[in-house]
Design a protein around this motif. Sequence first.
Motif, PDB file in Angstrom:
ATOM      1  N   TYR A  44      12.100  -1.055   4.476  1.00 14.74           N
ATOM      2  CA  TYR A  44      12.597   0.310   4.274  1.00 14.74           C
ATOM      3  C   TYR A  44      13.975   0.446   4.909  1.00 14.74           C
ATOM      4  O   TYR A  44      14.907   0.971   4.314  1.00 14.74           O
ATOM      5  CB  TYR A  44      11.619   1.309   4.889  1.00 14.74           C
ATOM      6  CG  TYR A  44      11.828   2.736   4.451  1.00 14.74           C
ATOM      7  CD1 TYR A  44      11.468   3.157   3.174  1.00 14.74           C
ATOM      8  CD2 TYR A  44      12.378   3.672   5.323  1.00 14.74           C
ATOM      9  CE1 TYR A  44      11.657   4.471   2.772  1.00 14.74           C
ATOM     10  CE2 TYR A  44      12.563   4.990   4.931  1.00 14.74           C
ATOM     11  CZ  TYR A  44      12.207   5.381   3.650  1.00 14.74           C
ATOM     12  OH  TYR A  44      12.397   6.691   3.258  1.00 14.74           O
ATOM     13  N   LYS A  85      13.710   0.349  11.052  1.00 16.02           N
ATOM     14  CA  LYS A  85      12.261   0.583  11.063  1.00 16.02           C
ATOM     15  C   LYS A  85      11.505  -0.677  11.478  1.00 16.02           C
ATOM     16  O   LYS A  85      10.517  -0.613  12.209  1.00 16.02           O
ATOM     17  CB  LYS A  85      11.804   1.023   9.674  1.00 16.02           C
ATOM     18  CG  LYS A  85      12.322   2.387   9.237  1.00 16.02           C
ATOM     19  CD  LYS A  85      11.587   3.515   9.917  1.00 16.02           C
ATOM     20  CE  LYS A  85      12.002   4.857   9.356  1.00 16.02           C
ATOM     21  NZ  LYS A  85      11.331   5.981  10.052  1.00 16.02           N
ATOM     22  N   TYR A  93      16.616   2.104   1.986  1.00 11.74           N
ATOM     23  CA  TYR A  93      16.153   3.328   1.336  1.00 11.74           C
ATOM     24  C   TYR A  93      17.305   4.244   0.933  1.00 11.74           C
ATOM     25  O   TYR A  93      17.232   4.937  -0.091  1.00 11.74           O
ATOM     26  CB  TYR A  93      15.179   4.077   2.249  1.00 11.74           C
ATOM     27  CG  TYR A  93      15.804   4.705   3.472  1.00 11.74           C
ATOM     28  CD1 TYR A  93      16.156   6.060   3.479  1.00 11.74           C
ATOM     29  CD2 TYR A  93      16.057   3.962   4.622  1.00 11.74           C
ATOM     30  CE1 TYR A  93      16.731   6.643   4.597  1.00 11.74           C
ATOM     31  CE2 TYR A  93      16.631   4.534   5.746  1.00 11.74           C
ATOM     32  CZ  TYR A  93      16.974   5.867   5.727  1.00 11.74           C
ATOM     33  OH  TYR A  93      17.555   6.444   6.831  1.00 11.74           O
ATOM     34  N   LYS A 106       3.295  -1.509   2.832  1.00 16.25           N
ATOM     35  CA  LYS A 106       3.529  -0.073   2.677  1.00 16.25           C
ATOM     36  C   LYS A 106       5.014   0.269   2.639  1.00 16.25           C
ATOM     37  O   LYS A 106       5.401   1.329   2.124  1.00 16.25           O
ATOM     38  CB  LYS A 106       2.833   0.711   3.789  1.00 16.25           C
ATOM     39  CG  LYS A 106       3.365   0.447   5.184  1.00 16.25           C
ATOM     40  CD  LYS A 106       2.590   1.254   6.217  1.00 16.25           C
ATOM     41  CE  LYS A 106       3.118   0.996   7.628  1.00 16.25           C
ATOM     42  NZ  LYS A 106       2.332   1.766   8.648  1.00 16.25           N
ATOM     43  N   SER A 107       5.865  -0.619   3.181  1.00 17.75           N
ATOM     44  CA  SER A 107       7.304  -0.358   3.126  1.00 17.75           C
ATOM     45  C   SER A 107       7.792  -0.397   1.682  1.00 17.75           C
ATOM     46  O   SER A 107       8.656   0.387   1.280  1.00 17.75           O
ATOM     47  CB  SER A 107       8.080  -1.375   3.976  1.00 17.75           C
ATOM     48  OG  SER A 107       8.005  -2.677   3.426  1.00 17.75           O
ATOM     49  N   SER A 108       7.229  -1.303   0.880  1.00 13.79           N
ATOM     50  CA  SER A 108       7.603  -1.373  -0.533  1.00 13.79           C
ATOM     51  C   SER A 108       7.033  -0.201  -1.317  1.00 13.79           C
ATOM     52  O   SER A 108       7.639   0.264  -2.281  1.00 13.79           O
ATOM     53  CB  SER A 108       7.133  -2.696  -1.143  1.00 13.79           C
ATOM     54  OG  SER A 108       8.006  -3.750  -0.802  1.00 13.79           O
ATOM     55  N   LYS A 154       6.724   2.801  -0.125  1.00  9.53           N
ATOM     56  CA  LYS A 154       7.653   3.890   0.173  1.00  9.53           C
ATOM     57  C   LYS A 154       8.948   3.726  -0.609  1.00  9.53           C
ATOM     58  O   LYS A 154       9.482   4.693  -1.164  1.00  9.53           O
ATOM     59  CB  LYS A 154       7.946   3.935   1.673  1.00  9.53           C
ATOM     60  CG  LYS A 154       6.792   4.421   2.526  1.00  9.53           C
ATOM     61  CD  LYS A 154       7.123   4.357   3.999  1.00  9.53           C
ATOM     62  CE  LYS A 154       8.241   5.310   4.373  1.00  9.53           C
ATOM     63  NZ  LYS A 154       8.544   5.272   5.834  1.00  9.53           N
ATOM     64  N   LYS A 186       9.005   4.807  -4.292  1.00 13.15           N
ATOM     65  CA  LYS A 186       8.976   6.242  -4.583  1.00 13.15           C
ATOM     66  C   LYS A 186      10.361   6.887  -4.497  1.00 13.15           C
ATOM     67  O   LYS A 186      10.517   8.057  -4.838  1.00 13.15           O
ATOM     68  CB  LYS A 186       8.022   6.942  -3.615  1.00 13.15           C
ATOM     69  CG  LYS A 186       6.572   6.492  -3.761  1.00 13.15           C
ATOM     70  CD  LYS A 186       5.679   7.153  -2.729  1.00 13.15           C
ATOM     71  CE  LYS A 186       4.231   6.680  -2.860  1.00 13.15           C
ATOM     72  NZ  LYS A 186       3.344   7.301  -1.838  1.00 13.15           N
ATOM     73  N   ILE A 187      11.357   6.143  -4.045  1.00 17.24           N
ATOM     74  CA  ILE A 187      12.698   6.704  -3.868  1.00 17.24           C
ATOM     75  C   ILE A 187      13.404   6.910  -5.204  1.00 17.24           C
ATOM     76  O   ILE A 187      14.056   7.925  -5.428  1.00 17.24           O
ATOM     77  CB  ILE A 187      13.534   5.787  -2.954  1.00 17.24           C
ATOM     78  CG1 ILE A 187      12.955   5.805  -1.544  1.00 17.24           C
ATOM     79  CG2 ILE A 187      15.006   6.219  -2.948  1.00 17.24           C
ATOM     80  CD1 ILE A 187      13.595   4.811  -0.605  1.00 17.24           C
TER      81      ILE A 187
END
Length: 291
Positions: free
Chosen positions: A174, A178, A200, A224-226, A228, A231-232
């Motif tokens: 992300y 992070k 991001y 989970k970083s991918s 997130k 969804k950008i």
Amino acid sequence: MPYWLYILFVVLGIYLVISMILYLIQDYMLFKPEKLPADFQFVYENQVTEEYNIETRDGAVINGLHFKSPNPKGVVFYLKGNSKSIKGWGKFAVDFTRHNYDVIMVDYRGFGKSTGKRTHKAIKRDMQVVYNKIKEKVAEKYIVLYGRSLGSGFAAKLASMNNPRMLVLDAPYYSLSKVAKKFIPFMPISLIIKFPIPTYKWLKYVQCPIHIIHGTDDQLIPYKSSVKLSKINPNNTTLHTVIGGGHKDLNQFEAYHKMLSDIVNTKPGKMDLTGSSIEYDYAKKKPRAKA
């Protein structure tokens, strides 16, 4: 001085010292370069390669390899991870040359035969210089940007500033801030990190198709970083999940190679959804007929 105030100053002092140390040594923690002598010869079985050097405006030299296909239908600009050099990373070029793509790989500053002081700004600028060199010979509609781990952030930055055919991110983060926060949660990462690499932020401005590949068992950069990241820019993004894949072993999964084949062999253009169920609402009830 009250004892509690003395303890507070000691703790703050230790905190500041640790922060300064982390600021000074983070380059060594983040990058694991392999140095190569200037006369090193790159050799890859069943691969045709050409070595090149690009001099930057500040006098650094970026060393790279061009892996050639007999009848290329495009070129993949492969931005590698944070370790070793293109000496080892070059073996992964076969995943694209087998699909008739040329591959361009470069070593970041201080890696392999590349020289120059490594900074966040310098690496971004270097990658744009290489991209411009590719554009001189290949139209952007034939350029695929592929970023692996560390390289995923820089690939996203390039895609946000240019118009390649597509962007492929392999185990992306992300933001590097992070990732660092995960390992040293109590430190002021936003203030001391030299390479924030905010993937991001850049993805918001990417206009080409975005393909994100990530393994569910990645212990370094969580899956989970991918999720997130996907969804950008959702209208342009497809998330490809490798069940059981870790951070360094995706190439050992047949599913990964199937995904890669589908991605690079997909013809440009939007899918025609005419006649599909895209507008159907599963939960919506039909009006009852009147008696």
